[in-house]
Structures are given as structure tokens and as C-alpha cells.
Write an enzyme that holds these catalytic residues in place. Structure first.
Site, short mmCIF file in Angstrom:
data_model
loop_
_atom_site.label_atom_id
_atom_site.label_comp_id
_atom_site.label_asym_id
_atom_site.label_seq_id
_atom_site.Cartn_x
_atom_site.Cartn_y
_atom_site.Cartn_z
N ARG A 166 -5.47 -32.96 30.43
CA ARG A 166 -5.47 -34.43 30.41
C ARG A 166 -4.03 -34.94 30.32
O ARG A 166 -3.64 -35.89 31.02
CB ARG A 166 -6.30 -34.91 29.24
CG ARG A 166 -6.43 -36.43 29.07
CD ARG A 166 -7.51 -36.71 28.04
NE ARG A 166 -7.48 -38.05 27.48
CZ ARG A 166 -8.10 -39.10 28.02
NH1 ARG A 166 -8.77 -38.95 29.15
NH2 ARG A 166 -8.06 -40.27 27.45
N TYR A 204 3.12 -41.09 27.27
CA TYR A 204 3.43 -40.30 28.47
C TYR A 204 4.70 -40.77 29.15
O TYR A 204 5.32 -40.00 29.90
CB TYR A 204 2.24 -40.33 29.44
CG TYR A 204 1.01 -39.71 28.84
CD1 TYR A 204 0.93 -38.33 28.61
CD2 TYR A 204 -0.07 -40.49 28.43
CE1 TYR A 204 -0.18 -37.76 28.03
CE2 TYR A 204 -1.19 -39.93 27.85
CZ TYR A 204 -1.24 -38.56 27.65
OH TYR A 204 -2.34 -37.99 27.06
N HIS A 249 -8.21 -45.39 27.97
CA HIS A 249 -7.58 -45.85 26.73
C HIS A 249 -7.85 -47.33 26.54
O HIS A 249 -7.69 -48.13 27.47
CB HIS A 249 -6.06 -45.63 26.79
CG HIS A 249 -5.65 -44.21 26.60
ND1 HIS A 249 -4.40 -43.73 26.98
CD2 HIS A 249 -6.31 -43.15 26.07
CE1 HIS A 249 -4.32 -42.44 26.69
NE2 HIS A 249 -5.45 -42.08 26.13
N HIS A 306 -7.29 -30.68 26.37
CA HIS A 306 -6.52 -31.94 26.35
C HIS A 306 -5.17 -31.76 27.03
O HIS A 306 -4.56 -32.75 27.46
CB HIS A 306 -6.35 -32.43 24.91
CG HIS A 306 -6.76 -33.85 24.73
ND1 HIS A 306 -8.05 -34.30 24.95
CD2 HIS A 306 -6.05 -34.95 24.37
CE1 HIS A 306 -8.11 -35.59 24.72
NE2 HIS A 306 -6.91 -36.02 24.37
N LYS A 347 -15.43 -42.79 25.06
CA LYS A 347 -15.57 -43.09 23.64
C LYS A 347 -16.23 -44.45 23.45
O LYS A 347 -15.97 -45.39 24.20
CB LYS A 347 -14.19 -43.08 22.97
CG LYS A 347 -13.59 -41.70 22.79
CD LYS A 347 -12.30 -41.77 22.01
CE LYS A 347 -11.74 -40.39 21.71
NZ LYS A 347 -10.49 -40.45 20.92
N ARG A 402 -11.81 -36.35 29.30
CA ARG A 402 -11.88 -35.56 28.08
C ARG A 402 -12.94 -34.46 28.26
O ARG A 402 -13.88 -34.60 29.02
CB ARG A 402 -12.26 -36.44 26.88
CG ARG A 402 -11.32 -37.62 26.65
CD ARG A 402 -11.86 -38.52 25.54
NE ARG A 402 -10.98 -39.64 25.25
CZ ARG A 402 -11.09 -40.84 25.81
NH1 ARG A 402 -12.05 -41.09 26.70
NH2 ARG A 402 -10.24 -41.81 25.49
#
Length: 299
Positions: free
Chosen positions: A248, A280, A271, A245, A174, A150
Site C-alpha cells: 500500500r 507520502y 483516507h 501495508h 474503514k 488494505r
């Protein structure tokens, strides 16, 4: 017991910052969502949080739909306020059933945008150069594509986080979750060139450990990365707009198109849930369908 709204909000913000390790951006989004809800209940004539009932929660969500907010935005606001009321239930024994009973709106079926490999090659080739700025910009693009990190993760990278001997980078994702992501030869060469030639000249006697710096020698920002990428795409014949993004998305899509398994891509992207990565697979299926329709004589 009367619960002061602003006092409760500040306690909640401290909680998600210190105990939940939410990022500054996430914390700011939560605070804004809750402040907007405070404005709504004030307009409805509610004097305190204890008066909020299910009917008010439903009315608030209805107003968001009437304002034509995106489903993802509405879902996020529900999550923010639901978390806030859950906190109030835990700390002040406030009834939190009004928002717990709400259903999240179904997500819109938009697929993430990405670059095809030939488009990305145009982007790389059009931005080769020997100036410190060109070397830095290409290193940023190479690293984003090589790792799928990110933009917030890229801007926080420090010199100690990059291991050139193993071609691996330490990323703080995150929720302050740490992970290690490998990068390939192209990124390795671009990063090494940046460290050897560009960064020392861009630093301008500044003294800090951030890996990527702007033209003033300070740590590059997320806004700076977006500007750099937009300037890079202008040098190509591509009509597509670009945002960090999107690189990404391209990273994940290209990995899956070339045989990577979903679990590996999930780990590389950082994730927590496999469902976040599964979008995806829809992208790759659509890519296969388009390729088939364009190539098969009787399609």
C-alpha cells in the site's frame, strides 16, 4: 449513580459496532485498551468509574511511557479511553474531563517503508508460474499494488465486487465506507487468469462468493495474505521483509513519484483526512534527495 464497568463497556462496544460501524479489528482494539485501563484503576484502588480524575489519567499515560510503549500505541490508547468516557458522559452524564484534557504524544518521524520499482519488478518476475497457487499469489500481489487497498479490504472482496469490463473494484473500507478503485492491465490479466483457471480448481467443491480463496477453498484470511507475501519475497534476492501495508505504501509512493496529485491518492487510498496521505510526500522528497545525492557530481 454507580456505573458497572463491564456493563458500560459492553454498551460502548455495541455503540461503536452498530452506530459507528467500526470494524471487528478496531472494536477489539478498543475493548482491549479499555480492559487494560480497568486493570490499572483497580490496581490504584478505584472502585468505580466516577472516581477517575485527571491525576489518574496522567499516571496511566506515565506508566505507558515507562513501559516503553510506542507513541502511536499510547496515542491510540488515549483515543480509546477518551471515546469511552465521552460515551459515558453522553449516556450517564459522567464527567469526562479527565481524559479530554490529555494531549496526544507527537508521532515518531518514521517514514513508511516501500519498494523501489526495480525491487517490485524482481518480486513479480520471481513469482510467475502456471500452478493454481502461483496464479493466485501473483493475482493477489498485482491487485494490492494496482489499487493500494488494505489487506482487510482485499480479504472481503466478493466476485460481484470486481467489474472486468470497466477494470474497477468495489471496496468496503474503514467505517463501512464504500469506494471504487480502478486497476490496470497487468492486474486485469492476472485477475482474469485467476478466475478462469485457478479459483475453480482451488474451490474444491466449496460454495461461497469470496474472490480470493486459500488452498482449502475457503476465503483467504489476513494472516494467509501475510504468509503468501513472505513466501513470495523468499524467491527473490531481496533482503527486505514484506508486509501487506508495505505494498500500500509502495502504491502511494509510486503514484506521487510519477506525478499523481495528493487529492487523487487520498481518494484511492480511502483516507478521510489529507494529513494521512501527506506522509507520502515526505517519502517522495526523501527519494528525490537520495537520487540527487547519488547522481550529482558535486553532491
Amino acid at each position: 449513580m454507580n456505573i458497572e464497568k463491564e456493563v458500560a463497556l459492553q454498551q460502548f462496544i455495541s455503540y461503536i459496532q452498530l452506530e459507528k460501524n467500526y470494524s471487528a479489528l478496531t472494536t477489539a482494539a478498543y475493548e482491549q485498551d479499555i480492559q487494560e485501563f480497568f486493570q490499572f484503576i483497580a490496581a490504584e484502588g478505584l472502585r468505580n468509574l466516577q472516581e477517575v480524575e485527571y491525576v489518574h489519567a496522567r499516571l496511566y499515560v506515565t506508566q505507558l511511557y515507562n513501559a516503553q510503549k510506542a507513541r502511536a500505541t499510547i496515542s491510540r490508547k488515549i483515543s480509546s479511553i477518551r471515546s469511552f468516557f465521552r460515551f459515558l458522559n453522553k449516556e450517564f452524564d459522567l464527567d469526562d474531563s479527565s481524559f479530554q484534557a490529555l494531549y496526544h504524544p507527537k508521532k515518531e518521524g518514521r517514514l513508511p517503508r516501500f519498494f523501489y520499482e526495480e525491487e517490485l519488478m524482481q518480486l513479480f518476475e520471481a513469482n510467475e508460474g502456471e500452478t493454481p497457487k502461483a496464479i493466485r499469489d501473483l493475482a493477489i500481489l498485482e491487485l494490492l499494488y494496482a489499487t493500494g487497498i488494505r489487506v482487510s479490504e482485499l480479504t472481503s472482496i466478493e466476485l460481484k465486487d470486481v467489474d472486468f469490463s470497466l477494470s474497477i473494484i468495489r471496496v468496503m473500507g474503514k467505517g463501512r465506507k464504500e469506494r471504487y478503485v480502478p486497476f490496470g492491465q497487468f492486474a486485469h490479466e492476472a485477475l482474469q487468469l485467476y478466475i478462469d483457471l485457478a479459483r475453480p480448481r482451488l474451490m474444491k467443491n466449496k460454495n461461497h462468493s469470496f474472490f480470493f480463496v486459500n488452498m482449502k477453498g475457503d476465503a483467504v484470511t489476513a494472516r494467509g495474505i501475510r504468509y503468501i507475501l513472505n513466501e513470495m519475497v523468499k524467491k527473490t534476492p531481496l533482503s527486505s521483509t514484506i508486509y501487506p501495508h508495505m505494498i500500500r505504501h509502495t502504491f502511494a509512493t509510486h503514484l506521487l513519484n510519477n506525478g499523481a496529485d495528493l487529492r487523487t491518492v487520498q481518494e484511492l487510498l480511502g483516507h478521510t483526512s489529507l494529513s494521512s496521505t501527506q506522509v507520502y510526500t515526505h517519502v517522495t522528497k526523501e527519494h528525490l534527495r537520495k537520487t540527487y545525492m547519488n547522481a550529482h557530481p558535486r553532491a
